[in-house]
Design a protein around this motif. Structure first.
Motif, PDB file in Angstrom:
ATOM      1  N   GLU A   6      42.099  32.224  37.418  1.00 31.81           N
ATOM      2  CA  GLU A   6      42.946  33.244  38.043  1.00 31.81           C
ATOM      3  C   GLU A   6      42.587  34.600  37.447  1.00 31.81           C
ATOM      4  O   GLU A   6      42.859  34.862  36.284  1.00 31.81           O
ATOM      5  CB  GLU A   6      44.412  32.917  37.783  1.00 31.81           C
ATOM      6  N   PRO A   7      41.988  35.498  38.222  1.00 30.91           N
ATOM      7  CA  PRO A   7      41.529  36.770  37.645  1.00 30.91           C
ATOM      8  C   PRO A   7      42.689  37.704  37.339  1.00 30.91           C
ATOM      9  O   PRO A   7      43.717  37.699  38.020  1.00 30.91           O
ATOM     10  CB  PRO A   7      40.620  37.344  38.733  1.00 30.91           C
ATOM     11  N   ASN A   8      42.501  38.519  36.298  1.00 27.00           N
ATOM     12  CA  ASN A   8      43.464  39.583  35.995  1.00 27.00           C
ATOM     13  C   ASN A   8      43.230  40.816  36.846  1.00 27.00           C
ATOM     14  O   ASN A   8      44.176  41.546  37.155  1.00 27.00           O
ATOM     15  CB  ASN A   8      43.379  39.975  34.519  1.00 27.00           C
ATOM     16  N   ASN A   9      41.968  41.036  37.229  1.00 31.78           N
ATOM     17  CA  ASN A   9      41.608  42.229  37.984  1.00 31.78           C
ATOM     18  C   ASN A   9      40.495  41.918  38.959  1.00 31.78           C
ATOM     19  O   ASN A   9      39.675  41.013  38.730  1.00 31.78           O
ATOM     20  CB  ASN A   9      41.159  43.365  37.063  1.00 31.78           C
ATOM     21  N   LEU A  10      40.456  42.708  40.016  1.00 31.06           N
ATOM     22  CA  LEU A  10      39.328  42.736  40.934  1.00 31.06           C
ATOM     23  C   LEU A  10      38.763  44.153  40.908  1.00 31.06           C
ATOM     24  O   LEU A  10      39.503  45.126  41.058  1.00 31.06           O
ATOM     25  CB  LEU A  10      39.758  42.378  42.357  1.00 31.06           C
ATOM     26  N   LEU A  11      37.465  44.257  40.715  1.00 30.03           N
ATOM     27  CA  LEU A  11      36.815  45.566  40.602  1.00 30.03           C
ATOM     28  C   LEU A  11      35.726  45.674  41.659  1.00 30.03           C
ATOM     29  O   LEU A  11      34.910  44.764  41.821  1.00 30.03           O
ATOM     30  CB  LEU A  11      36.221  45.742  39.206  1.00 30.03           C
ATOM     31  N   ILE A  12      35.732  46.779  42.394  1.00 29.87           N
ATOM     32  CA  ILE A  12      34.676  47.056  43.361  1.00 29.87           C
ATOM     33  C   ILE A  12      33.495  47.672  42.613  1.00 29.87           C
ATOM     34  O   ILE A  12      33.642  48.711  41.953  1.00 29.87           O
ATOM     35  CB  ILE A  12      35.171  48.002  44.467  1.00 29.87           C
ATOM     36  N   THR A  13      32.330  47.049  42.687  1.00 29.21           N
ATOM     37  CA  THR A  13      31.150  47.479  41.941  1.00 29.21           C
ATOM     38  C   THR A  13      29.946  47.572  42.886  1.00 29.21           C
ATOM     39  O   THR A  13      29.991  47.115  44.028  1.00 29.21           O
ATOM     40  CB  THR A  13      30.832  46.497  40.804  1.00 29.21           C
ATOM     41  N   ASP A  14      28.870  48.134  42.363  1.00 28.93           N
ATOM     42  CA  ASP A  14      27.575  48.167  43.046  1.00 28.93           C
ATOM     43  C   ASP A  14      26.503  47.877  42.002  1.00 28.93           C
ATOM     44  O   ASP A  14      25.682  48.739  41.665  1.00 28.93           O
ATOM     45  CB  ASP A  14      27.352  49.526  43.719  1.00 28.93           C
ATOM     46  N   LEU A  15      26.521  46.672  41.478  1.00 25.28           N
ATOM     47  CA  LEU A  15      25.653  46.318  40.345  1.00 25.28           C
ATOM     48  C   LEU A  15      24.182  46.310  40.719  1.00 25.28           C
ATOM     49  O   LEU A  15      23.322  46.518  39.849  1.00 25.28           O
ATOM     50  CB  LEU A  15      26.061  44.945  39.787  1.00 25.28           C
ATOM     51  N   ASP A  16      23.852  46.055  41.995  1.00 28.12           N
ATOM     52  CA  ASP A  16      22.444  46.051  42.392  1.00 28.12           C
ATOM     53  C   ASP A  16      21.980  47.398  42.921  1.00 28.12           C
ATOM     54  O   ASP A  16      20.815  47.554  43.305  1.00 28.12           O
ATOM     55  CB  ASP A  16      22.184  44.971  43.440  1.00 28.12           C
ATOM     56  N   ASP A  17      22.881  48.392  42.953  1.00 27.42           N
ATOM     57  CA  ASP A  17      22.558  49.772  43.337  1.00 27.42           C
ATOM     58  C   ASP A  17      21.872  49.834  44.707  1.00 27.42           C
ATOM     59  O   ASP A  17      20.897  50.564  44.901  1.00 27.42           O
ATOM     60  CB  ASP A  17      21.666  50.416  42.270  1.00 27.42           C
ATOM     61  N   ASP A  18      22.412  49.082  45.672  1.00 32.82           N
ATOM     62  CA  ASP A  18      21.861  49.112  47.027  1.00 32.82           C
ATOM     63  C   ASP A  18      22.703  49.952  47.979  1.00 32.82           C
ATOM     64  O   ASP A  18      22.420  50.014  49.181  1.00 32.82           O
ATOM     65  CB  ASP A  18      21.723  47.700  47.580  1.00 32.82           C
ATOM     66  N   GLY A  19      23.750  50.611  47.447  1.00 30.72           N
ATOM     67  CA  GLY A  19      24.596  51.439  48.276  1.00 30.72           C
ATOM     68  C   GLY A  19      25.705  50.708  48.990  1.00 30.72           C
ATOM     69  O   GLY A  19      26.517  51.335  49.682  1.00 30.72           O
ATOM     70  N   HIS A  20      25.760  49.379  48.844  1.00 29.10           N
ATOM     71  CA  HIS A  20      26.804  48.579  49.482  1.00 29.10           C
ATOM     72  C   HIS A  20      27.653  47.917  48.391  1.00 29.10           C
ATOM     73  O   HIS A  20      27.126  47.152  47.569  1.00 29.10           O
ATOM     74  CB  HIS A  20      26.189  47.514  50.394  1.00 29.10           C
ATOM     75  N   PRO A  21      28.941  48.229  48.332  1.00 25.55           N
ATOM     76  CA  PRO A  21      29.776  47.708  47.239  1.00 25.55           C
ATOM     77  C   PRO A  21      30.027  46.212  47.346  1.00 25.55           C
ATOM     78  O   PRO A  21      29.998  45.630  48.431  1.00 25.55           O
ATOM     79  CB  PRO A  21      31.077  48.505  47.389  1.00 25.55           C
ATOM     80  N   GLU A  22      30.276  45.622  46.175  1.00 24.69           N
ATOM     81  CA  GLU A  22      30.628  44.213  46.083  1.00 24.69           C
ATOM     82  C   GLU A  22      31.945  44.071  45.334  1.00 24.69           C
ATOM     83  O   GLU A  22      32.535  45.056  44.899  1.00 24.69           O
ATOM     84  CB  GLU A  22      29.541  43.403  45.354  1.00 24.69           C
ATOM     85  N   VAL A  23      32.384  42.836  45.183  1.00 28.72           N
ATOM     86  CA  VAL A  23      33.625  42.530  44.487  1.00 28.72           C
ATOM     87  C   VAL A  23      33.286  41.742  43.224  1.00 28.72           C
ATOM     88  O   VAL A  23      32.500  40.783  43.274  1.00 28.72           O
ATOM     89  CB  VAL A  23      34.589  41.710  45.373  1.00 28.72           C
ATOM     90  N   THR A  24      33.884  42.150  42.098  1.00 30.36           N
ATOM     91  CA  THR A  24      33.705  41.439  40.838  1.00 30.36           C
ATOM     92  C   THR A  24      35.068  41.021  40.312  1.00 30.36           C
ATOM     93  O   THR A  24      35.953  41.862  40.128  1.00 30.36           O
ATOM     94  CB  THR A  24      32.989  42.313  39.795  1.00 30.36           C
ATOM     95  N   ALA A  25      35.241  39.708  40.114  1.00 34.48           N
ATOM     96  CA  ALA A  25      36.488  39.172  39.580  1.00 34.48           C
ATOM     97  C   ALA A  25      36.400  39.149  38.056  1.00 34.48           C
ATOM     98  O   ALA A  25      35.407  38.672  37.485  1.00 34.48           O
ATOM     99  CB  ALA A  25      36.747  37.764  40.117  1.00 34.48           C
ATOM    100  N   LEU A  26      37.458  39.650  37.388  1.00 32.95           N
ATOM    101  CA  LEU A  26      37.435  39.811  35.936  1.00 32.95           C
ATOM    102  C   LEU A  26      38.644  39.135  35.303  1.00 32.95           C
ATOM    103  O   LEU A  26      39.756  39.209  35.825  1.00 32.95           O
ATOM    104  CB  LEU A  26      37.439  41.298  35.561  1.00 32.95           C
TER     105      LEU A  26
END
Length: 483
Positions: A40-60
C-alpha cells in the motif's frame, strides 16, 4: 379500466425515465486498472525518469523499492526497482515533474534514480558528500509551494530544490551552530525564499521558536521569537512589491508581519495587529488569494467560528472580522468551481446509517445505527471588495467528507473525491453553480475501498487522476462531458 391503467403506467414510466435521465451526471467517467501493487503506497509521484517528455507514475513507500508504471495513458507496464529504497515524502503534489527520483541505497547513500538506455542509473547528488546519510525526506513549502529535498547527517542539513526543468539543484547547507540549544534534527524547514533578494534561497525553520537561516552565511541565523500553535510563520509577497514577508501569530497573540530592511540589513517587524482573542491550540492561520489578484490575504479562524481577514497593502494593515457558527472548528482550504471561489473544511457529526451496520463478533450479534461521519462545509466567496468581509460569505453543507480536490478534466473547475458516510461509499463529485449562486452536486460511485494516495497526471491535452486503493489497485480515472 384497462385504458386507465395503461395511461397511468405510461405516465409513471415517463416520469421514472425523466427522473433517471436527470439523475445522470453531465460527464462520463472512464476507469482503467494500471497495476496491482504488492504494498500500500504512501504516495504517488508523477515523474519522467526516462526523460522522453511523457510523464509516468511512481508508487512510493518509505523503505520499500519504488514501483514505476510507464505509459499509464496508453498500455501501462510496471517495473520495480530492487536496488534502492524510497525515502519519506511528506507532499503528494509537485509543482514540476521530476526527471530523477531521490532514493537510498543499501549503504544509506543518497542517489538520483534515472532510466537510461533500458536500465536504471543511480547518480550522486551535486554538492553532497558521498557518505551514508542518517535521514532524507521530500517536502513542499507551506505557502511558497517550493518542492525541496532535505538530507541530514549529524548537525548538518543539505537542501536541494526541484527546478522547473525537473532537476534537483543544490540550494543551501546549514548547521545547528547558528541555533543555540537546538539541533537541526529537531527543527523543521517549512519554506524557502529569497528574503534579502541576494539571489540565494533562505530557509525558514520552526520549532518552539522560529528562525531564518541566511544562505551563504554558515553560522548566522535570525530569531523571530516564539509563535502560537497553528499560527506558525508563513512566507508570501503580500503587497506584490517583490519583497517577501513573513506572517506569524506571535506568543503575545498579535499577528506580526516581518520583512527584510535594506538599510539596516536585517529582518524587521513592519506591521502588528491588536491582540487576538485566541488560545494556544484553538485557532489556525492561512494565506489565501481571496480576490484573485495573485496577492494573498491572511485568514485567521478559531473553533468558535470567528474569522479575521487581514490585508497588507500600501504599507497599511486592514482587518475585517465576523462570525460563522456553521463554519466553527473548520480548517479551510481554497477551491474553485468555475469562476466561483470557496473555502472548504470538514466537520464531524452523528448520522443515521442506511442500511444499518450489522456484524458478528465472537458469538454475539453487533449492530450500529448511528455513527459520527465527516461532512464538507463550503464557504462561498463573493466577488470584489465584499470578499474581505466574512459577513458576506455564504455557508453551504455538502453530503460528503472531502478527501481530494483538483481539476481532473481541465475545464478550470475542481472535482472532488469524497466519502458518503451514510451509505459508506466513495464517490467522485462535480459541482454545478446554480443561478442563485449555490453548489449543486452530481456524483459517480467509486466503491467501498478507501483511496490511499492520489496524483494528477497531465500529458499534453490528455489528463487523468491516478488513485491507489487500499486493496493495492492502481487505477486511472479520466473524464469527458456527455454529448
Amino acid at each position: 379500466m384497462g385504458k386507465r391503467l395503461l395511461i397511468f403506467a405510461i405516465i409513471f414510466l415517463s416520469l421514472l425515465a425523466f427522473t433517471i435521465w436527470r439523475a445522470q451526471p453531465p460527464f462520463c467517467l472512464h476507469r482503467k486498472i494500471l497495476a496491482k501493487l504488492p504494498y500500500e503506497p504512501n504516495n504517488l509521484l508523477i515523474t519522467d525518469l526516462d526523460d522522453d517528455g511523457h510523464p509516468e507514475v511512481t508508487a512510493l513507500k518509505a523503505d520499500k523499492p519504488p514501483i514505476w508504471v510507464r505509459f499509464p495513458l496508453d498500455k501501462p507496464s510496471t517495473l520495480r526497482f530492487e536496488n534502492c529504497w524510497a525515502i519519506q515524502m511528506k507532499e503528494q503534489r509537485c509543482q514540476f515533474v521530476p526527471k530523477a527520483l531521490p532514493v537510498l541505497t543499501a549503504e544509506s547513500r543518497l542517489r538520483l534514480l534515472r532510466w537510461k538506455d533500458g536500465k536504471e542509473i543511480l547518480e550522486p547528488l551535486p554538492n553532497l558528500p558521498d557518505v551514508p546519510m542518517e535521514d532524507a525526506c521530500i517536502g513542499r513549502g507551506e505557502s511558497m509551494e517550493t518542492v525541496f529535498l532535505r538530507v541530514y547527517r549529524g548537525e548538518n542539513v543539505w537542501v536541494f530544490i526541484l527546478s522547473p526543468q525537473g532537476e534537483w539543484q543544490f540550494a543551501s547547507w546549514f548547521t545547528s551552530q547558528a541555533i543555540r540549544f537546538y539541533s537541526v534534527r529537531i527543527c523543521s524547514i517549512t519554506d524557502l525564499a529569497d528574503l534579502d533578494r541576494d539571489g540565494f534561497l533562505d530557509a525558514l525553520w520552526i520549532e518552539n521558536v522560529a528562525w531564518v537561516f541566511w544562505r551563504g552565511q554558515k553560522e548566522k541565523g535570525t530569531n523571530l521569537g516564539a509563535w502560537m500553535r497553528y499560527g506558525f510563520p508563513q512566507v508570501a509577497d503580500l503587497d506584490g512589491d517583490g519583497w517577501m514577508e513573513i506572517v506569524m501569530v506571535a506568543e503575545d497573540k498579535r499577528l506580526k508581519i516581518w520583512r527584510f530592511e535594506q538599510r539596516q540589513k536585517r529582518l524587521k517587524v513592519i506591521a502588528t495587529s491588536p491582540p487576538l482573542p485566541v488560545s494556544w491550540n484553538t485557532f489556525h492561520m492561512h494565506l489565501f488569494d481571496l480576490d484573485g489578484d495573485r496577492r494573498k490575504e491572511i485568514v485567521v479562524a478559531d473553533i468558535s467560528g470567528n474569522f479575521w481577514v487581514f490585508r497588507w497593502r500600501d504599507g497599511k494593515l486592514r482587518m475585517w472580522q465576523s462570525k460563522h457558527e456553521e463554519f466553527a472548528g473548520v480548517e479551510p482550504k481554497l477551491m474553485k468551481f468555475g469562476d466561483q471561489l470557496a473555502l472548504c473544511g470538514l466537520q464531524w457529526r452523528p448520522v443515521l446509517l442506511f442500511p444499518p451496520r450489522i456484524w458478528l463478533k465472537g458469538w454475539k450479534l453487533r449492530w450500529q445505527f448511528r455513527k459520527g461521519v465527516r461532512f464538507s462545509v463550503f464557504c462561498l466567496l463573493p466577488k470584489g471588495e465584499k470578499v474581505f468581509s466574512p459577513s458576506n460569505w455564504r455557508i453551504q453543507e455538502a453530503p460528503f467528507g472531502l478527501s481530494f480536490a483538483d481539476d481532473i478534466d481541465g475545464d478550470g473547475s475542481d472535482e472532488v473525491i469524497g466519502y458518503d458516510g451514510r451509505w459508506r461509499r466513495w464517490r467522485l463529485y462535480r459541482a454545478e453553480v446554480t443561478k442563485a449562486g449555490e453548489l449543486r452536486w452530481r456524483d459517480v460511485l467509486l466503491g467501498r475501498e478507501e483511496p490511499k494516495a492520489f496524483a494528477m497526471l497531465v500529458d499534453g491535452k490528455r489528463r487523468g487522476l491516478v488513485v491507489a486503493w487500499g486493496d493495492g489497485r492502481l487505477e486511472l480515472l479520466t473524464m469527458e462531458s456527455r454529448k
